[in-house]
Structures are given as structure tokens and as C-alpha cells.
Scaffold this active site. Structure first.
Site, PDB file in Angstrom:
ATOM      1  N   ASP A 203      91.303  62.778 115.517  1.00  0.00           N
ATOM      2  CA  ASP A 203      91.313  62.648 116.973  1.00  0.00           C
ATOM      3  C   ASP A 203      92.208  63.739 117.568  1.00  0.00           C
ATOM      4  O   ASP A 203      93.080  64.267 116.901  1.00  0.00           O
ATOM      5  CB  ASP A 203      91.830  61.263 117.377  1.00  0.00           C
ATOM      6  CG  ASP A 203      91.475  60.920 118.819  1.00  0.00           C
ATOM      7  OD1 ASP A 203      90.520  61.527 119.356  1.00  0.00           O
ATOM      8  OD2 ASP A 203      92.129  60.039 119.403  1.00  0.00           O
ATOM      9  N   GLU A 204      92.001  64.080 118.816  1.00  0.00           N
ATOM     10  CA  GLU A 204      92.788  65.110 119.507  1.00  0.00           C
ATOM     11  C   GLU A 204      92.784  66.423 118.729  1.00  0.00           C
ATOM     12  O   GLU A 204      93.822  67.073 118.536  1.00  0.00           O
ATOM     13  CB  GLU A 204      94.234  64.626 119.731  1.00  0.00           C
ATOM     14  CG  GLU A 204      94.349  63.302 120.473  1.00  0.00           C
ATOM     15  CD  GLU A 204      94.116  63.412 121.976  1.00  0.00           C
ATOM     16  OE1 GLU A 204      93.699  64.488 122.445  1.00  0.00           O
ATOM     17  OE2 GLU A 204      94.341  62.415 122.680  1.00  0.00           O
TER      18      GLU A 204
ATOM     19  N   GLY B 248      85.235  59.478 126.996  1.00  0.00           N
ATOM     20  CA  GLY B 248      84.899  58.541 125.924  1.00  0.00           C
ATOM     21  C   GLY B 248      84.858  59.142 124.528  1.00  0.00           C
ATOM     22  O   GLY B 248      84.229  58.581 123.637  1.00  0.00           O
TER      23      GLY B 248
END
Ligand code: ZN
Length: 191
Positions: A93-94, A26
Site C-alpha cells: 500500500d502507498e 478507493g
């Protein structure tokens, strides 16, 4: 912890939040949740992701449960500085797919007074720290470790089990290639 839940939210300064964990824990959903709350508060939010991640959507970050948010794809973390000039909140993100310079870029953004939120895998498929996330954890003010559920035994899971033989560190995919496992059930690949 989300800083919006703190009693003493930092004032007149930037800071760095890291959301890390294994796949299916998540992380991206948590990044999206924080970004949405900031947008609702009329803060200018920009989200970036590395080009390597082409799954689902090129212009959005999408969690496995298909929540999405508009994002900008960059080839290198250095591009984030110019693209964040007017932003109060910068999401990444990532994070594990960026190079080591992600760390100095986030430091600069935070030093400019911005709230920086970086989500990423903290371990690779071997269970080893996944740079530059360990370095990001070291310089962050706030750290959230998200746990998944082990598909084998149901315990809290913090490792990503690769179900194929590939030895590439980066192998983009989802449920067909990876599953979440706990420390006990995780089987590291043979060296
Ligand atoms: Zn387990």
C-alpha cells in the site's frame, strides 16, 4: 481489473497488478478487497506499507472508510523480499512513498511466481507523476485506475487538491488537507 475476475487467470507464473488513482478514490479498499478474496481462497497473503504513513494504525492498512487488514511496516522495499518468502500474494500500500527499488523488488517477487498487488497515488499534489508509480505501471500486467468524485463539480476526479500552502511533496493527512478534484477544477500550486 482484478485477475480473479479474468477468464484466463495466469498459471505457473507470477504477475504484477497496480491499483492507482488520487486520494479518496478507493485504492486501499480495492487492495483490501483483493487480499481478502485471496485469503478466503486459502492463499498466504502478506501486506506491506512504508513507515512514513502513521495515520490511523501502525500495524494495519486502513482505508479512509476504515476497512482494515493486518500489514507490516517496512523502512525500505528491500525488506519485503525476505518477509514474503512463504507468501503467494504480496500487497503493497502507498507505493508512491517507496523508493525506486520498489520496482525491482516487485519484479523479483513476480518472477518467483507470486501475485504482487501495488496500490498508490499516481500523481502528487501538483498533478505530476509520483515516482515510482509510473515505473510500476510500465512493468505491471494489470492496471486499475480508480477515480474519486470531484468535490467541486461532481465529475470523475483523478487529482488530489492540497488545501494548504505547504510545498513538501509528502504531507500525510486526509480530509482536512486534501480533496479530490477533476482536471477542470484542479488548481495546481504556483511553482
Ligand atoms: Zn470538477
Amino acid at each position: 481489473m482484478d485477475t480473479s475476475e479474468l477468464h484466463n487467470v495466469p498459471r505457473n507464473t507470477g504477475w504484477i497488478e497496480v491499483v492507482c488513482g488520487c486520494m479518496f478514490s478507493g485504492k486501499t479498499e480495492e487492495l483490501i478487497r483483493r487480499a481478502r478474496r485471496a485469503e478466503i481462497a486459502k492463499q498466504k497473503v502478506v501486506i506491506f506499507k512504508p513507515r512514513i504513513d502513521n495515520r490511523y494504525s501502525a500495524r494495519h492498512i486502513v482505508s479512509h472508510s476504515e476497512q482494515s487488514l493486518t500489514s507490516t511496516v517496512v523502512d525500505d522495499a528491500s525488506e519485503i523480499l525476505a518477509l514474503s518468502e512463504n507468501a503467494q500474494v504480496v500487497g503493497v500500500d502507498e507505493g508512491q512513498f517507496f523508493k525506486a527499488n520498489l520496482v525491482e523488488v516487485c519484479e523479483k517477487l513476480a518472477n518467483q511466481g507470486k501475485r504482487v498487488i501495488v496500490a498508490g497515488l499516481d500523481q502528487d499534489y501538483r498533478g505530476k507523476p509520483f515516482e515510482p508509480m509510473p515505473q510500476m505501471l510500465a512493468i505491471a500486467e494489470y492496471i486499475t485506475k480508480t477515480l474519486a468524485i470531484c468535490v467541486v463539480c461532481g465529475n470523475p476526479a483523478d487529482r488530489t487538491q492540497r488545501k494548504t500552502q505547504s510545498a513538501d511533496r509528502v504531507l500525510v493527512g486526509a480530509k482536512d488537507i486534501y480533496e479530490a478534484r477533476c482536471r477542470h477544477c484542479f488548481e495546481p500550486p504556483s511553482e
